[in-house]
Design a protein around this motif. Structure first.
Motif, PDB file in Angstrom:
ATOM      1  N   CYS A  10       0.824  -1.155  -0.057  1.00 16.18           N
ATOM      2  CA  CYS A  10      -0.071  -0.038  -0.064  1.00 16.18           C
ATOM      3  C   CYS A  10       0.908   1.265   0.010  1.00 16.18           C
ATOM      4  CB  CYS A  10      -0.836  -0.044   1.318  1.00 16.18           C
ATOM      5  SG  CYS A  10      -2.134  -1.167   1.203  1.00 16.18           S
ATOM      6  N   HIS A  11       1.915   1.225   0.887  1.00 16.53           N
ATOM      7  CA  HIS A  11       2.919   2.480   0.999  1.00 16.53           C
ATOM      8  C   HIS A  11       3.519   2.832  -0.246  1.00 16.53           C
ATOM      9  CE1 HIS A  11       2.350   2.113   5.742  1.00 16.53           C
ATOM     10  NE2 HIS A  11       1.299   2.245   5.170  1.00 16.53           N
ATOM     11  N   ALA A  12       4.115   1.592  -0.902  1.00 23.28           N
ATOM     12  CA  ALA A  12       4.752   1.790  -2.057  1.00 23.28           C
ATOM     13  C   ALA A  12       3.870   2.208  -3.087  1.00 23.28           C
ATOM     14  CB  ALA A  12       5.500   0.493  -2.569  1.00 23.28           C
ATOM     15  N   GLN A  16      -0.304   4.853  -0.842  1.00 26.33           N
ATOM     16  CA  GLN A  16      -1.257   4.637   0.113  1.00 26.33           C
ATOM     17  C   GLN A  16      -0.748   4.631   1.633  1.00 26.33           C
ATOM     18  OE1 GLN A  16      -4.199   2.347  -3.169  1.00 26.33           O
ATOM     19  NE2 GLN A  16      -4.570   2.237  -0.928  1.00 26.33           N
ATOM     20  N   HIS A  17      -0.500   5.908   2.065  1.00 26.39           N
ATOM     21  CA  HIS A  17       0.222   5.715   3.415  1.00 26.39           C
ATOM     22  C   HIS A  17      -0.555   5.834   4.609  1.00 26.39           C
ATOM     23  CE1 HIS A  17       4.199   6.627   1.200  1.00 26.39           C
ATOM     24  NE2 HIS A  17       3.327   7.218   0.340  1.00 26.39           N
ATOM     25  N   LEU A  35     -13.111   2.697  -0.174  1.00 27.67           N
ATOM     26  CA  LEU A  35     -12.212   2.445  -0.893  1.00 27.67           C
ATOM     27  C   LEU A  35     -11.240   3.633  -1.049  1.00 27.67           C
ATOM     28  CD1 LEU A  35     -14.141   0.545  -3.832  1.00 27.67           C
ATOM     29  CD2 LEU A  35     -12.679  -0.512  -2.050  1.00 27.67           C
ATOM     30  N   TYR A  36      -9.852   3.288  -0.805  1.00 24.92           N
ATOM     31  CA  TYR A  36      -8.932   4.923  -0.946  1.00 24.92           C
ATOM     32  C   TYR A  36      -8.060   4.648  -1.712  1.00 24.92           C
ATOM     33  CZ  TYR A  36     -11.313   4.786   3.646  1.00 24.92           C
ATOM     34  OH  TYR A  36     -12.454   4.748   4.927  1.00 24.92           O
ATOM     35  N   GLY A  37      -8.107   3.954  -2.849  1.00 28.60           N
ATOM     36  CA  GLY A  37      -7.043   3.921  -3.687  1.00 28.60           C
ATOM     37  C   GLY A  37      -7.073   2.722  -4.745  1.00 28.60           C
ATOM     38  N   ASP A  38      -6.054   2.213  -5.447  1.00 22.59           N
ATOM     39  CA  ASP A  38      -6.307   1.248  -6.252  1.00 22.59           C
ATOM     40  C   ASP A  38      -6.116   0.032  -5.551  1.00 22.59           C
ATOM     41  OD1 ASP A  38      -6.671   2.695  -8.565  1.00 22.59           O
ATOM     42  OD2 ASP A  38      -4.565   2.783  -9.272  1.00 22.59           O
ATOM     43  N   ASP A  45      -4.600   0.781   3.174  1.00 22.70           N
ATOM     44  CA  ASP A  45      -4.418   2.276   3.919  1.00 22.70           C
ATOM     45  C   ASP A  45      -4.786   3.041   2.819  1.00 22.70           C
ATOM     46  OD1 ASP A  45      -3.589   2.018   6.400  1.00 22.70           O
ATOM     47  OD2 ASP A  45      -1.448   2.125   6.076  1.00 22.70           O
ATOM     48  N   ALA A  46      -4.865   4.624   2.874  1.00 21.06           N
ATOM     49  CA  ALA A  46      -5.448   5.403   2.194  1.00 21.06           C
ATOM     50  C   ALA A  46      -4.423   6.426   1.617  1.00 21.06           C
ATOM     51  CB  ALA A  46      -6.344   6.247   3.021  1.00 21.06           C
ATOM     52  N   GLU A  47      -4.639   6.850   0.315  1.00 22.69           N
ATOM     53  CA  GLU A  47      -4.034   7.750  -0.517  1.00 22.69           C
ATOM     54  C   GLU A  47      -3.777   9.020   0.320  1.00 22.69           C
ATOM     55  OE1 GLU A  47      -5.771   8.331  -4.421  1.00 22.69           O
ATOM     56  OE2 GLU A  47      -4.480   6.474  -5.099  1.00 22.69           O
TER      57      GLU A  47
END
Ligand SMILES: O=C(O)CCC(=O)C(=O)O
Ligand SMILES: [Fe+2]
Length: 249
Positions: A129-131, A134-135, A156-159, A247-249
């Motif tokens: 996620c972080h990479a 989405q941190h 949903l907070y990103g791909d 995690d979320a963007e």
């Protein structure tokens, strides 16, 4: 004198909720998830753990963001996203639940012809996620009062998204609040939507499909779209904790 921080305050309760996970009938949970897109883990948290977790809501320093739902058209009520580092109870339950759910998530993706496979350990999924940018942590506490509700939605907070998530009810229906039932809707292709009301009690964990889930039809597997929400709280205060694994963007 040093003040106890979030982790030391939650620590005494930590082994119980996480250890209790190992005592559950995971075959039964898996079959509920496959057949209904949801499963209830009754009484995973005891009353003290619920009060402790719900009590964290007042500690603003533990959170990265406060949302007034009405401002965004999400319903009425409020929630707060925890900041990293998460309180230990939240972090360990999130990781322990993820590890139990990951085989189901991978099987669902295979059935839905989705390429993504999830690593066995939550820490490795978080690194993905972080990479991907989405941190930001997504576990949250929600608070509703009489008249509040949470509209049907997906988190949903990103791909990158994990296909299952969990919610813990922290207050007792009929005692601490009236109404405020957790609901799931399922939108089948070219059919009308189906809803399910989950009869949760304080300390129960509901696991449910966060986005899509596979359903076995007569002509093969098809994909249904899931949403969740909370019906209107009629009286009192309802508290819940949400455990979202991406995690979320
Ligand atoms: O308050 C609830 O039970 C629902 C919370 C929610 O939407 C979530 O945890 O994602
Ligand atoms: Fe949600």
């Amino acid at each position: 004198m040093t003040m106890p921080d979030a982790s030391s305050r939650t620590e005494p309760f930590l082994p119980t909720a996480v250890t209790r996970l190992a005592t559950l009938d995971w075959q039964h949970i898996e079959s509920d998830l496959d057949i209904r897109g949801m499963a209830i883990l009754p009484g995973l948290l005891d009353e003290g753990e619920c009060r402790l977790l719900g009590g964290l809501y007042a500690r603003r320093e533990l959170f990265r963001r406060h949302i007034e739902m009405a401002r965004h058209g999400f319903g009425h009520g409020e929630y707060r996203y925890f900041a990293y580092p998460l309180p230990r109870l939240v972090a360990e339950l999130r990781a322990a639940l993820y590890a139990r759910l990951v085989p189901i998530a991978n099987r669902w993706n295979l059935a839905m012809r989705q390429e993504r496979r999830y690593p066995r350990q939550h820490v490795d999924f978080l690194a993905e996620c972080h990479a991907a940018g989405q941190h930001r942590p997504t576990p949250l506490l929600l608070r509703y009062h009489a008249g509040d509700n949470n509209c049907l939605h997906q988190d949903l907070y990103g791909d990158l998204a994990f296909p299952l998530q969990a919610v813990i009810l922290l207050t007792e229906p009929g005692q601490e609040h009236e109404g405020g039932e957790f609901v799931l809707s399922e939108q089948r292709p070219r059919r009308q939507s189906r809803v399910e009301v989950l009869p949760l009690h304080r300390g129960d964990v509901a696991i449910f499909a966060s986005h899509h889930r596979p359903v076995q039809g007569t002509r093969g597997i098809y994909r249904v779209k899931m949403r969740h929400g909370v019906s209107q709280v009629r009286a009192g205060q309802r508290l819940a904790a949400g455990l979202i694994f991406h995690d979320a963007e």
